[in-house]
Design a protein around this motif. Structure first.
Motif, PDB file in Angstrom:
ATOM      1  N   THR A  34     -45.885 -31.064  -9.400  1.00 20.13           N
ATOM      2  CA  THR A  34     -46.129 -31.724  -8.115  1.00 20.13           C
ATOM      3  C   THR A  34     -47.469 -32.426  -8.192  1.00 20.13           C
ATOM      4  N   TRP A  83     -50.438 -26.049   5.481  1.00 19.95           N
ATOM      5  CA  TRP A  83     -49.876 -27.077   4.621  1.00 19.95           C
ATOM      6  C   TRP A  83     -49.013 -28.034   5.427  1.00 19.95           C
ATOM      7  N   ARG A 108     -36.062 -34.382   0.695  1.00 19.93           N
ATOM      8  CA  ARG A 108     -37.170 -34.228   1.635  1.00 19.93           C
ATOM      9  C   ARG A 108     -38.340 -35.118   1.306  1.00 19.93           C
ATOM     10  N   HIS A 109     -38.615 -35.283  -0.009  1.00 18.49           N
ATOM     11  CA  HIS A 109     -39.797 -36.049  -0.410  1.00 18.49           C
ATOM     12  C   HIS A 109     -39.549 -37.547  -0.423  1.00 18.49           C
ATOM     13  N   GLU A 114     -46.704 -31.971   5.076  1.00 16.13           N
ATOM     14  CA  GLU A 114     -46.077 -32.838   4.084  1.00 16.13           C
ATOM     15  C   GLU A 114     -46.856 -34.114   3.863  1.00 16.13           C
ATOM     16  N   ASN A 127     -45.723 -25.505   0.970  1.00 18.69           N
ATOM     17  CA  ASN A 127     -44.356 -25.620   1.481  1.00 18.69           C
ATOM     18  C   ASN A 127     -44.099 -24.763   2.706  1.00 18.69           C
ATOM     19  N   ASN A 128     -45.141 -24.306   3.373  1.00 21.41           N
ATOM     20  CA  ASN A 128     -44.962 -23.519   4.588  1.00 21.41           C
ATOM     21  C   ASN A 128     -45.888 -24.058   5.659  1.00 21.41           C
ATOM     22  N   SER A 136     -35.047 -30.676  -2.070  1.00 24.19           N
ATOM     23  CA  SER A 136     -36.477 -31.017  -2.153  1.00 24.19           C
ATOM     24  C   SER A 136     -36.642 -32.501  -2.384  1.00 24.19           C
TER      25      SER A 136
END
Lengths: 406, 228
Positions: free
Chosen positions: A337, A314, A385-386, A316, A229-230, A382
């Protein structure tokens, strides 16, 4: 004492039969003669310098005797002969070999030698280094050009007025090590290496202070990982070199360098303690190359760079995630996840448990309510976002889409 | 040190909550006598930093001074035998196992004594040096070195160790050990600078060891809290 030995042996001999005894003696004598004859000629190889003129005499034969010379079994043309002497002018390396001289008609071997063509040693290259301070140091050496003949190396270490012994290492060869008896010495160490071979000798000397030669080995087990996540972070960790004996009292500091593969300029970070660092300014999605070097905090020089590691931050996109399922458990959330191929449905469960530890930190009900609300907001973000393939929420229970264990 | 990120292990939580509880009860306790331990930890770090600063300063000073002395003293591979008269200058050289086994008190005392004496010798040097620039540099260095001696003294006091009976002035009347000729005088200066440099390297290692041994502030606090 020898007479006594013979006397004690005397009773043994009469027991053996007389003819057998004679035969044994004859065989023994023959063996000795043959052995002496063979080795009197080539017990020592003959060493000659490249470019020298070599004259070989055929043992005790006269100059005008008829002889044949061979090299490694091949006859040598008579043009190289001067009477019975073999003349080799301006020898080169390819002329090394076994030279034999035979009497013309009887083909008796009269003389044999092994010729080795080489050079006297050039000044050797010597290097001394302490990668295990404060235990000691090692010196290693080599010749800048080969001599093609055997060389012997002799090393001497003098510290002030004291001679020290440099213990030779079995592996690698051409290396020896010394233990420090005293630390923080103001007197320099003087190391002299002498190399000798049959054609000459040479030497070199190094003089140095205890502190000047300290250079650790590079850090080991360098690992670089993306941070989930970064997209702009990479977590790098490493270990002290195993040869450094006492990192507690003699701590190391580190120098990290990193760059994306597509660029040529490095970025540098110097770290005075700790064996890990998080890069926070990586370009998203680009593969990075990372190296670390070490140095004693106060003295000496930097180590060589460690083995390079590659890592990509990382992202997405699914193809950049690792292929193993990751299950992260925090004190107040449970989130599953999964990696998934495009088009598959993924489920996420967000739940909020009232853990006993929260009660200690946030003893007031209002605080816990606020915390829960914040957490739900985060879950919702979240989910957004996904994308639409994910369902989230407080009361949803989960069926792992890929059949993986929770 | 707690890393308060998204994930906390059970142990860290336990310690954290205990500390919170302890802190909440703190005002009820009698005044904690932990400022000395806290002070010692910081002083050791400051002393370490000071040795590094001095070592850096000395490099420039030594370069200038050796050039002033002229050859062969300013040649990089100048390696003279150590004369008997050089034994007066305190030497940092020590047997490896002996150095490892030094108690904190002995370690600090050795440093304190050495720098006190080195400072005396340097002050004598300061009075004799020719150029103004060198005098200025030497004076500055002496002041910093004085600061180091005081800093070490401070660490010793905060840990409860008595200060070693240092020499107030030079160990012998000035002139008693004066060099018979100019060259030997220069040799004395050379060895003084060399030993000073080695002592500063050694002190960095000494204070590294001491840093590890003086207990950190948080642990000390918790022990004191239990004491009530």
């Amino acid at each position: 004492m020898n007479v006594a030995v013979f006397r004690s042996m005397a009773p043994v001999f009469p027991k053996m039969a007389s003819p057998v005894r004679s035969a044994c003696c004859v065989v023994l004598a023959a063996v000795v003669v043959v052995y002496a004859q063979r080795h009197s000629q080539d017990s020592h190889p003959q060493y000659e310098r490249v470019g020298a003129d070599v004259t070989m005499k055929c043992g005790s034969m006269d100059w005008d005797a008829a002889v044949t010379w061979t090299v490694n079994g091949t006859d040598i043309d008579e043009s190289h002969l001067n009477g019975s002497y073999l003349i080799l002018k301006n020898v080169n390396l390819s002329q090394s070999g076994q030279y034999s001289c035979y009497e013309g008609s009887s083909w008796h071997l009269k003389y044999q030698t092994y010729l080795r063509v080489g050079t006297p040693p050039k000044e050797p290259v010597l290097m001394c280094r302490s990668n295990n301070y404060p235990k000691g140091f090692y010196c290693s050496w080599h010749l800048p050009t080969p001599t093609y003949i055997p060389n012997t190396f002799n090393i001497s270490v003098i510290h002030g007025t004291k001679d020290m012994v440099c213990e030779k290492d079995a592996m690698p060869k051409n290396r020896c090590h010394i233990r420090y008896l005293q630390l923080f010495s103001t007197v320099k160490y003087k190391v002299t290496l002498t190399v000798t071979n049959a054609l000459g000798k040479n030497f070199t000397t190094l003089t140095f202070d205890e502190f000047a030669i300290v250079k650790p080995d590079p850090p080991e087990s360098v690992v670089a990982k993306p941070v989930p996540n970064n997209p702009r972070r990479l977590e790098v960790s490493w270990q002290n070199p195993s040869s450094w004996p006492d990192p507690e009292s003699f701590p190391l500091k580190f120098f990290l360098r990193y760059r994306p593969l597509i660029l040529d300029t490095w970025q540098h970070v110097e770290l005075s303690d700790g064996t890990s660092h998080t890069i926070t300014d990586a370009y998203a999605g680009k593969e990075y190359i990372i190296q670390v070097a070490a140095k004693d905090n106060d003295i000496g020089t930097w180590s060589d760079w460690s083995v390079a590691v590659h890592a990509t931050p990382w992202t997405e996109e699914p193809k950049h995630l690792t292929t193993e399922a990751q299950i992260t458990e925090t004190t107040h959330t449970r989130t599953h996840t999964h990696t998934h191929a495009p088009g598959e449905t993924v489920f996420i469960k967000c739940s909020f448990h009232d853990d006993w530890r929260l009660w200690v930190l946030f003893p007031f009900h209002l605080e816990r309510v606020v915390l829960a609300a914040c957490f739900r907001a985060w879950c919702w973000l979240s989910w957004r976002r996904h994308g639409n393939s994910i369902e989230g929420g407080h009361t949803h229970s989960l069926e792992p889409a890929l059949g993986l264990k929770p | 040190m707690l890393n308060v990120t998204g994930e906390l292990s059970g142990d860290s939580w336990g310690i954290f909550t205990f500390l919170c509880a302890a802190l909440c009860n703190l005002p009820a306790l009698p005044a904690l006598n932990c400022s000395e331990e806290l002070g010692a930890g910081q002083s050791i770090q400051q002393t370490y930093d000071l040795t590094r600063y001095l070592e850096h300063q000395l490099r420039t000073l030594a370069g200038t001074y050796l050039n002033y002395l002229g050859p062969p003293f300013n040649e990089p591979d100048f390696n003279p035998p150590r004369l008997a008269r050089a034994e007066r200058v305190p030497s940092a050289t020590v047997d490896l196992d002996l150095w490892r086994g030094l108690t904190d008190n002995a370690r600090l005392a050795a440093n304190y004594r050495a720098y006190s004496r080195l400072l005396c010798y340097l002050r004598v040097l300061d009075g004799q040096v020719g150029t103004a620039e060198l005098r200025h540099r030497l004076a500055h260095f002496c002041a910093s070195l004085q600061g180091l001696v005081l800093s070490i003294g401070g660490v010793m006091s905060s840990l409860g160790y008595p200060l070693p009976a240092g020499p107030a002035g030079p160990p012998a009347p000035p002139g008693a050990h004066a060099a018979p000729n100019d060259f030997l005088k220069k040799m004395d200066d050379f060895w003084l600078l060399k030993e000073l440099q080695t002592w500063l390297w050694r002190s960095a290692k000494d204070f590294n060891r001491l840093k590890k041994k003086v207990p950190p502030a948080v642990v000390t606090l918790r022990l004191e809290a239990r004491g009530f």
